[in-house]
Design a protein around this motif. Structure first.
Motif, PDB file in Angstrom:
ATOM      1  N   GLN A  27      43.103   6.950  70.370  1.00  0.00           N
ATOM      2  CA  GLN A  27      44.385   7.272  70.742  1.00  0.00           C
ATOM      3  C   GLN A  27      45.038   6.259  71.793  1.00  0.00           C
ATOM      4  N   SER A  28      46.364   6.588  71.749  1.00  0.00           N
ATOM      5  CA  SER A  28      47.164   5.750  72.938  1.00  0.00           C
ATOM      6  C   SER A  28      46.684   6.156  74.239  1.00  0.00           C
ATOM      7  N   GLN A 116      42.778  -0.680  72.229  1.00  0.00           N
ATOM      8  CA  GLN A 116      43.932  -1.197  72.621  1.00  0.00           C
ATOM      9  C   GLN A 116      44.440  -1.277  74.177  1.00  0.00           C
ATOM     10  N   GLU A 132      48.853  -1.747  68.818  1.00  0.00           N
ATOM     11  CA  GLU A 132      49.095  -0.261  68.754  1.00  0.00           C
ATOM     12  C   GLU A 132      49.796  -0.238  67.418  1.00  0.00           C
ATOM     13  N   ALA A 136      48.628   1.854  64.066  1.00  0.00           N
ATOM     14  CA  ALA A 136      49.446   2.876  63.311  1.00  0.00           C
ATOM     15  C   ALA A 136      49.573   2.594  61.736  1.00  0.00           C
ATOM     16  N   CYS A 343      44.987   9.979  64.570  1.00  0.00           N
ATOM     17  CA  CYS A 343      44.907   8.661  65.255  1.00  0.00           C
ATOM     18  C   CYS A 343      46.181   7.850  65.127  1.00  0.00           C
ATOM     19  N   VAL A 347      49.107   7.255  68.359  1.00  0.00           N
ATOM     20  CA  VAL A 347      49.417   6.169  68.947  1.00  0.00           C
ATOM     21  C   VAL A 347      51.125   5.865  68.683  1.00  0.00           C
TER      22      VAL A 347
END
Length: 463
Positions: A27-28, A116, A132, A136, A343, A347
């Motif tokens: 995850q972001s 990230q 990121e 993606a 996921c 992001v």
């Protein structure tokens, strides 16, 4: 990419009771942020340091193994045979393991816990955004691969159920590949992808693990005791050209890519030390190497140069043991799609909120509408591309090149930046060697990514 949790109440084996935990590793930071300062009391924070060394080995192994396994026999054929394929894997494994150690080193130095976040902290904003975006795109391409795999396996299963002869010219509309993929996607994948959380998929990890190992066992058994109707094509003993060897690199990168998950796994260990982690990733990569090599060698020797990009397609439709393997793969991929989509969506959400400058807590009201829209666009695009792409080999080649960025480019950039930050300090004797190694990693990753991209663009255009 088997879905296995980094923390578990079921002991050191690490089977997840929350399939969403594996997804949250990617995850972001924006989506998972907690500005109130209460994060230290969260269950994830309290469970930090709960994974043993043995458990970490198991988790890393199963983070590696996944759908890419099906393409390894074709990769050995592309590389030019068994000797070339094994040599290429062994050579790349040195860089793969070193990349995992570099990421752990940079995680300690930056005190960050996801891939990230480490890239953001060590390399800066521009590289962090590129990282990121790459995640993606990688998850998007992997979702396309999953849909193609579903279509591949359904074609064989439906052929048996409909009692169609091999290579039949015509078939009923309801057995058409585009219809069956679309039907399965709308009935199962889309409903699994829309929810905000995906913790209800608690058996996804187990299915992925069992399916992967079962496929490997079947490929090896079928080589030792082959069916009479299976005759191999030409068994290559050397590569057609030196470029042919490099064409197999994307598949190897796609298969061994566990680097994005490695940083959280490292930080979940009871003893997150570089020496211990080096032993963990070496043991894990040795196990993964044995699985991939067993599948690649036995699958290639069974069918030779005529092996399909998806090795299961090379076996007869009416083979019961292989049919079970196909069913396992379909079940695994159905749940894996939604986890990988989660996921990628996380992001994309993080990038959007960062671009807007809006904290996630202030934008909850519009989250549902945005999530549904993002899911529908993602789902429809991946489905359309999967319907018109003939095999997984093409997609794996492209996203395998992108996987090279996670394995080589970003770890290399992190190593270079971390060592350059020591310029004003007293530099150790190995300083310049490590900087040069970082440059080598970036160069190798850029070469694989550039070659893969060029092949994807120009080869298809010329064809």
């Amino acid at each position: 990419m088997a879905q296995v949790s980094i923390n578990s109440d079921l002991g050191e084996w690490g089977f997840s009771t929350d399939a969403g935990e594996r997804a949250r590793l990617l995850q972001s930071p924006c989506v998972d942020s907690d500005p109130t300062g209460e994060a230290e009391a969260s269950p994830e924070s309290l469970s930090r340091g709960a994974t043993s060394t043995f458990g970490a080995i198991f988790i890393v192994v199963n983070a590696c193994l996944g759908a890419g396994l099906l393409n390894f026999p074709a990769a050995f054929s592309t590389a030019g045979g068994v000797a070339a394929g094994i040599t290429l894997q062994m050579g790349m494994l040195v860089f793969i393991i070193s990349g995992l150690v570099i990421l752990a080193y940079c995680s300690q130095a930056s005190n960050e816990r996801t891939y990230q976040e480490v890239v953001w902290a060590v390399c800066g904003k521009v590289t962090g955004v590129l990282c990121e975006v790459s995640i993606a795109v990688y998850t998007f391409g992997t979702c396309i691969t999953f849909l193609i795999i579903i279509g591949d396996q359904q074609d064989k299963i439906i052929a048996v159920l409909a009692k169609e002869p091999e290579g039949a010219d015509s078939s009923p509309w309801y057995t058409d590949r585009k219809f069956t993929i679309s039907l399965t996607a709308f009935l199962f994948i889309l409903p699994l992808s829309i929810p905000r959380e995906i913790g209800f998929q608690k058996y996804a990890s187990f299915l992925s693990v069992v399916g992967t190992w079962y496929v490997t066992a079947i490929v090896i058994i079928k080589y030792i005791w082959p069916d009479k109707e299976m005759t191999p094509g030409d068994i290559l003993t050397r590569p057609a050209s030196w470029m042919a060897v490099f064409n197999a690199m994307p598949t190897i990168c796609f298969g061994f890519q566990c680097h994005v998950s490695s940083v959280p796994i490292f930080n979940s260990m009871r003893q997150p030390e570089l020496k211990t982690w080096g032993g963990v990733v070496t043991a894990a990569m040795a196990i993964a190497l044995a699985v991939y090599t067993g599948t690649g060698v036995c699958g290639f020797l069974t069918f030779g140069a005529s092996v399909d990009p998806d090795v299961l397609l090379s076996y007869p439709s009416n083979d019961v043991a292989v049919a079970v393997a196909r069913a396992f793969i379909i079940l695994s991929v159905l749940t894996s799609y939604s986890i990988l989509h989660f996921c990628g969506r996380a992001v994309v959400e993080g990038l959007w909120l960062r671009y807007q400058g809006v904290p996630v807590e202030e934008d909850v009201g519009r989250e549902r509408r945005r999530r549904v829209l993002q899911t529908l666009v993602w789902f429809l695009l991946t489905l359309l591309l999967a319907l018109f792409i003939p095999d997984i080999g093409k997609v794996i080649s492209i996203i395998g090149g992108l996987a090279a960025c996670f394995i080589f480019v970003f770890p290399g950039l992190c190593l270079i930046q971390a060592k350059l930050s020591e310029m004003e300090e007293v530099k150790p004797a190995s300083w310049w060697v490590l900087v040069a190694y970082g440059v080598l990693l970036v160069t190798l990753g850029a070469f694989i990514f550039g070659q893969t991209t060029a092949n994807a663009i120009f080869v298809d255009l010329l064809a």
